[in-house]
Each structure stands twice: as structure tokens, then as C-alpha cells.
Design a protein around this motif. Structure first.
Motif, PDB file in Angstrom:
ATOM      1  N   SER A  41       3.210 -33.107 -16.191  1.00 26.62           N
ATOM      2  CA  SER A  41       3.770 -31.780 -16.000  1.00 26.62           C
ATOM      3  C   SER A  41       2.685 -30.802 -15.595  1.00 26.62           C
ATOM      4  O   SER A  41       1.504 -31.002 -15.892  1.00 26.62           O
ATOM      5  CB  SER A  41       4.408 -31.313 -17.310  1.00 26.62           C
ATOM      6  OG  SER A  41       4.784 -29.963 -17.233  1.00 26.62           O
ATOM      7  N   ASN A  42       3.090 -29.722 -14.931  1.00 28.69           N
ATOM      8  CA  ASN A  42       2.120 -28.661 -14.633  1.00 28.69           C
ATOM      9  C   ASN A  42       2.015 -27.675 -15.800  1.00 28.69           C
ATOM     10  O   ASN A  42       1.224 -26.760 -15.766  1.00 28.69           O
ATOM     11  CB  ASN A  42       2.472 -27.935 -13.332  1.00 28.69           C
ATOM     12  CG  ASN A  42       3.836 -27.288 -13.375  1.00 28.69           C
ATOM     13  OD1 ASN A  42       4.574 -27.413 -14.355  1.00 28.69           O
ATOM     14  ND2 ASN A  42       4.208 -26.623 -12.297  1.00 28.69           N
ATOM     15  N   LYS A  43       2.821 -27.893 -16.857  1.00 28.37           N
ATOM     16  CA  LYS A  43       2.730 -27.095 -18.076  1.00 28.37           C
ATOM     17  C   LYS A  43       1.927 -27.876 -19.106  1.00 28.37           C
ATOM     18  O   LYS A  43       1.893 -29.099 -19.079  1.00 28.37           O
ATOM     19  CB  LYS A  43       4.118 -26.800 -18.633  1.00 28.37           C
ATOM     20  CG  LYS A  43       4.948 -25.926 -17.714  1.00 28.37           C
ATOM     21  CD  LYS A  43       6.280 -25.617 -18.322  1.00 28.37           C
ATOM     22  CE  LYS A  43       7.089 -24.742 -17.377  1.00 28.37           C
ATOM     23  NZ  LYS A  43       8.410 -24.436 -17.937  1.00 28.37           N
ATOM     24  N   SER A  44       1.286 -27.163 -20.017  1.00 30.73           N
ATOM     25  CA  SER A  44       0.433 -27.816 -21.011  1.00 30.73           C
ATOM     26  C   SER A  44       0.968 -27.624 -22.424  1.00 30.73           C
ATOM     27  O   SER A  44       1.601 -26.618 -22.736  1.00 30.73           O
ATOM     28  CB  SER A  44      -0.984 -27.264 -20.950  1.00 30.73           C
ATOM     29  OG  SER A  44      -1.575 -27.570 -19.719  1.00 30.73           O
ATOM     30  N   PRO A  53      -1.319 -32.013 -20.787  1.00 30.47           N
ATOM     31  CA  PRO A  53      -0.048 -31.816 -20.078  1.00 30.47           C
ATOM     32  C   PRO A  53       1.045 -32.652 -20.741  1.00 30.47           C
ATOM     33  O   PRO A  53       0.767 -33.628 -21.446  1.00 30.47           O
ATOM     34  CB  PRO A  53      -0.351 -32.338 -18.669  1.00 30.47           C
ATOM     35  CG  PRO A  53      -1.421 -33.344 -18.869  1.00 30.47           C
ATOM     36  CD  PRO A  53      -2.241 -32.835 -20.019  1.00 30.47           C
ATOM     37  N   TYR A  54       2.289 -32.272 -20.533  1.00 26.45           N
ATOM     38  CA  TYR A  54       3.396 -33.129 -20.943  1.00 26.45           C
ATOM     39  C   TYR A  54       3.375 -34.340 -20.022  1.00 26.45           C
ATOM     40  O   TYR A  54       3.064 -34.238 -18.835  1.00 26.45           O
ATOM     41  CB  TYR A  54       4.720 -32.381 -20.817  1.00 26.45           C
ATOM     42  CG  TYR A  54       4.846 -31.243 -21.801  1.00 26.45           C
ATOM     43  CD1 TYR A  54       5.255 -31.480 -23.099  1.00 26.45           C
ATOM     44  CD2 TYR A  54       4.554 -29.944 -21.423  1.00 26.45           C
ATOM     45  CE1 TYR A  54       5.371 -30.439 -24.011  1.00 26.45           C
ATOM     46  CE2 TYR A  54       4.665 -28.893 -22.326  1.00 26.45           C
ATOM     47  CZ  TYR A  54       5.076 -29.156 -23.616  1.00 26.45           C
ATOM     48  OH  TYR A  54       5.191 -28.122 -24.513  1.00 26.45           O
ATOM     49  N   LEU A  56       5.392 -37.992 -18.761  1.00 23.56           N
ATOM     50  CA  LEU A  56       6.595 -38.819 -18.714  1.00 23.56           C
ATOM     51  C   LEU A  56       6.170 -40.261 -18.499  1.00 23.56           C
ATOM     52  O   LEU A  56       5.562 -40.596 -17.477  1.00 23.56           O
ATOM     53  CB  LEU A  56       7.521 -38.366 -17.586  1.00 23.56           C
ATOM     54  CG  LEU A  56       8.739 -39.252 -17.336  1.00 23.56           C
ATOM     55  CD1 LEU A  56       9.672 -39.241 -18.549  1.00 23.56           C
ATOM     56  CD2 LEU A  56       9.472 -38.792 -16.093  1.00 23.56           C
TER      57      LEU A  56
END
Length: 64
Positions: A41-44, A53-54, A56
Motif C-alpha cells: 500500500s502507499n499508506k503506512s 506499509p500495509y 497484501l
């Protein structure tokens, strides 16, 4: 081999985020897990001094 308890996770079906899952465990082989497609993810996620980062991962064994 690894076993990890997750405080919260989300089930993803047909590319959509579904219900939250609480107190689940994933397990598998780290080498097998990283041979398959991994999406970052681009979110942390931030917890104390940990910033990550998240991630998957596909085809994990899940116990609830």
C-alpha cells in the motif's frame, strides 16, 4: 515457517475489501509467500517505532 497473530485484518474477495477479521492467525512459509505477487500500500501503519506499509499476501492459511 511462520505463525503470526493479527489484531485486525480484512477479508478481500473479488478485489474488494470485505468484513474485518479480529484475532486471527496467518501461517505459512516465508519463502513461498514471497514467491507470489505481493502488493504494498502507499499508506503506512505506525505503531511506536515501527512504520510499515500495509501488505497484501496471497494464499495464506488463516485460522480464526
Amino acid at each position: 515457517e511462520f505463525n503470526v497473530n493479527l489484531t485486525i485484518a480484512f477479508k478481500i474477495e473479488n478485489g474488494k475489501i470485505g468484513n474485518s477479521l479480529k484475532n486471527v492467525m496467518i501461517s505459512g512459509n516465508v519463502f513461498d509467500a514471497f514467491k507470489k505477487e505481493i502488493i504494498f500500500s502507499n499508506k503506512s501503519f505506525v505503531e511506536s517505532s515501527l512504520i510499515t506499509p500495509y501488505i497484501l499476501l496471497n494464499d495464506m492459511s488463516v485460522s480464526a
